[in-house]
Motif scaffolding. Structure first.
Motif, short mmCIF file in Angstrom:
data_model
loop_
_atom_site.label_atom_id
_atom_site.label_comp_id
_atom_site.label_asym_id
_atom_site.label_seq_id
_atom_site.Cartn_x
_atom_site.Cartn_y
_atom_site.Cartn_z
N ILE A 186 48.26 44.62 61.32
CA ILE A 186 49.08 43.66 60.58
C ILE A 186 50.44 43.50 61.26
O ILE A 186 50.95 42.38 61.40
CB ILE A 186 49.26 44.11 59.11
CG1 ILE A 186 47.89 44.17 58.40
CG2 ILE A 186 50.21 43.16 58.37
CD1 ILE A 186 47.15 42.86 58.33
N GLY A 187 51.03 44.60 61.71
CA GLY A 187 52.32 44.53 62.39
C GLY A 187 52.24 43.74 63.68
O GLY A 187 53.12 42.92 63.99
N ALA A 188 51.17 43.97 64.46
CA ALA A 188 51.00 43.24 65.73
C ALA A 188 50.81 41.75 65.47
O ALA A 188 51.38 40.90 66.18
CB ALA A 188 49.82 43.81 66.50
N LEU A 189 50.03 41.41 64.44
CA LEU A 189 49.84 40.00 64.08
C LEU A 189 51.16 39.35 63.69
O LEU A 189 51.47 38.23 64.12
CB LEU A 189 48.86 39.88 62.91
CG LEU A 189 47.37 39.91 63.17
CD1 LEU A 189 46.62 39.74 61.85
CD2 LEU A 189 46.94 38.84 64.15
N ALA A 190 51.92 40.05 62.86
CA ALA A 190 53.18 39.50 62.37
C ALA A 190 54.15 39.24 63.52
O ALA A 190 54.79 38.18 63.59
CB ALA A 190 53.81 40.44 61.34
N ARG A 191 54.26 40.19 64.44
CA ARG A 191 55.18 40.01 65.58
C ARG A 191 54.72 38.88 66.48
O ARG A 191 55.53 38.10 66.99
CB ARG A 191 55.31 41.32 66.35
CG ARG A 191 56.10 42.40 65.61
CD ARG A 191 56.34 43.61 66.48
NE ARG A 191 55.11 44.34 66.77
CZ ARG A 191 54.58 45.27 65.96
NH1 ARG A 191 55.17 45.57 64.81
NH2 ARG A 191 53.47 45.90 66.31
N SER A 192 53.40 38.78 66.69
CA SER A 192 52.87 37.72 67.53
C SER A 192 53.12 36.35 66.91
O SER A 192 53.51 35.40 67.60
CB SER A 192 51.37 37.93 67.75
OG SER A 192 50.80 36.85 68.46
N LEU A 193 52.89 36.25 65.61
CA LEU A 193 53.07 34.98 64.93
C LEU A 193 54.55 34.59 64.90
O LEU A 193 54.91 33.43 65.18
CB LEU A 193 52.52 35.08 63.51
CG LEU A 193 52.41 33.80 62.69
CD1 LEU A 193 51.70 32.70 63.48
CD2 LEU A 193 51.70 34.06 61.38
N LYS A 194 55.40 35.54 64.62
CA LYS A 194 56.84 35.26 64.58
C LYS A 194 57.33 34.83 65.95
O LYS A 194 58.09 33.85 66.08
CB LYS A 194 57.60 36.51 64.11
CG LYS A 194 59.10 36.29 63.96
CD LYS A 194 59.77 37.55 63.43
CE LYS A 194 61.26 37.34 63.29
NZ LYS A 194 61.94 38.57 62.79
N SER A 195 56.90 35.54 66.99
CA SER A 195 57.30 35.19 68.36
C SER A 195 56.80 33.81 68.75
O SER A 195 57.51 33.01 69.37
CB SER A 195 56.78 36.24 69.33
OG SER A 195 57.05 35.88 70.66
N GLY A 196 55.55 33.50 68.38
CA GLY A 196 54.99 32.20 68.70
C GLY A 196 55.73 31.07 68.02
O GLY A 196 55.97 30.01 68.62
N LEU A 197 56.11 31.28 66.78
CA LEU A 197 56.84 30.24 66.05
C LEU A 197 58.24 30.04 66.62
O LEU A 197 58.75 28.91 66.66
CB LEU A 197 56.93 30.62 64.56
CG LEU A 197 55.60 30.62 63.79
CD1 LEU A 197 55.80 31.14 62.38
CD2 LEU A 197 55.00 29.22 63.76
N GLU A 198 58.85 31.12 67.07
CA GLU A 198 60.19 31.00 67.64
C GLU A 198 60.20 30.20 68.93
O GLU A 198 61.22 29.62 69.31
CB GLU A 198 60.77 32.40 67.90
CG GLU A 198 61.14 33.14 66.61
CD GLU A 198 61.57 34.58 66.86
OE1 GLU A 198 61.34 35.06 68.02
OE2 GLU A 198 62.09 35.22 65.94
#
Length: 343
Positions: A186-198
């Motif tokens: 879940i943490g890896a998904l969240a960081r990936s999604l946040k980074s992608g949106l940024e």
């Protein structure tokens, strides 16, 4: 008359044993995008009783005489549009190899790491046999499907179990359970999604989490996949501090005429556009690596449905693939499941 029972012979010097192995598996890939390799791949895939559970007498004539006379051409064209021409292979194969190599370096020389495919080459069954021949007498099978379904995780385990039937010296075998709610995932998904949106040059009105679909009937028959997907989305929403309205769970890749898990991604994105949410980003949390369903379906059919309904901006956030965060997550889950085998 006295008989002497011969003592057991010493270990043959060519017999290797004592190693620990990790076998990563994913869905599969055709050897090429022309008619014959595509037909061979699709026939293997769509003949799996875990995937299509209709009786063979009913399904095989339809598959072999009708579906496989046309679908290899259309699927081949889709694969050709995303094909890694430099390596002459599908992106899934390229990414899977990189995941394996990175995990091998991460775990060090004490553990053998290989990868295989449920359908196509390199097959997970062949890789298991080769690992045993190379001295692995303890093997951890890791199906790279976060959410369990009989049609994915179950089928991947089936192939490995069948391969065990052919071995004289069977290794001890463990399988990694679904990790849909694992905190590191879940943490890896969240960081990936946040980074992608940024990295986007627009602020999406909605984020769509698109999972592979499954017939609704499978859920009613006890398959936990739908519940696993929903929990992943709920935990991801909480990890990011979002509202449920911002992250929308959908299901793609419907096949056949029966009802599948809903909402369907292709219909939901069009509905979002018509309702005024004309800037969206789509992620695929259920896939460990980008493949035909993310690189072609999401960025082709699903994007087109959104734009045809009036959508203005569409972005796809890549899977975790061979990112350091993903490899670290896989390594952590591997070490947890190797407990008692390693020091």
């Amino acid at each position: 008359m006295n008989q002497t029972i011969p003592s057991a012979p010493p270990d043959h010097p060519s017999v290797k044993h004592g190693r620990i192995g990790v076998l990563l598996t994913n869905l599969g890939t055709p050897d090429g995008y022309t008619y014959r390799p595509m037909r061979r791949y699709l026939s293997e895939f769509l003949s799996d009783k875990r995937v299509i559970d209709y009786p063979a007498w009913k399904w095989q004539p339809i598959l072999q005489l009708i579906i496989l006379s046309k679908r290899p051409f259309t699927s081949g064209a889709n694969y050709r549009s995303i094909w890694n021409s430099e390596k002459n292979e599908s992106p899934l194969l390229t990414i899977s190899r990189e995941q394996c190599e990175k995990l091998r370096r991460s775990l060090g020389g004490s553990v053998s790491v290989e990868f295989g495919m449920r359908y196509g080459n390199p097959s997970s069954a062949d890789r298991l046999k080769q690992m045993q021949a190379d001295g692995c007498d303890r093997i951890l099978h890791f199906p790279l499907y976060p959410q369990y379904s009989a049609s994915t995780t179950g089928s991947a385990n089936d192939a490995v179990f069948r391969a065990m039937l052919e071995l004289k010296w069977q290794p001890a075998l463990r399988t990694v359970p679904p990790y849909f709610d694992h905190p590191t995932y879940i943490g890896a998904l969240a960081r990936s999604l946040k980074s992608g949106l940024e990295r986007l040059d627009f602020d999406p009105d909605a984020i769509v989490a698109s999972y592979h679909g499954l017939p609704q009937r499978y859920l009613l028959e006890g398959d936990p996949y739908y519940c696993h997907c929903r929990k992943t989305s709920r935990l991801l929403t909480g990890e990011l501090g979002w509202t449920e309205e911002r992250l929308i769970t959908t299901f793609q890749s419907r096949f056949g005429s029966e009802e599948w898990l809903q909402p369907y991604t292709v219909e939901k994105v069009a509905e979002l556009a018509r309702s005024g949410r004309r800037r969206i980003a789509v992620a695929a949390p259920g896939f460990a690596a980008d493949n035909i369903e993310t690189l072609e379906e999401i960025q082709g059919e699903i994007r087109e449905a959104f734009e045809s309904a009036g959508g203005d901006r569409f972005a796809y956030i890549p899977c975790l693939n061979a990112s350091d965060d993903h490899i670290g997550m896989i390594a952590e889950i591997v070490m947890q499941n190797l407990a008692g085998w390693t020091g």
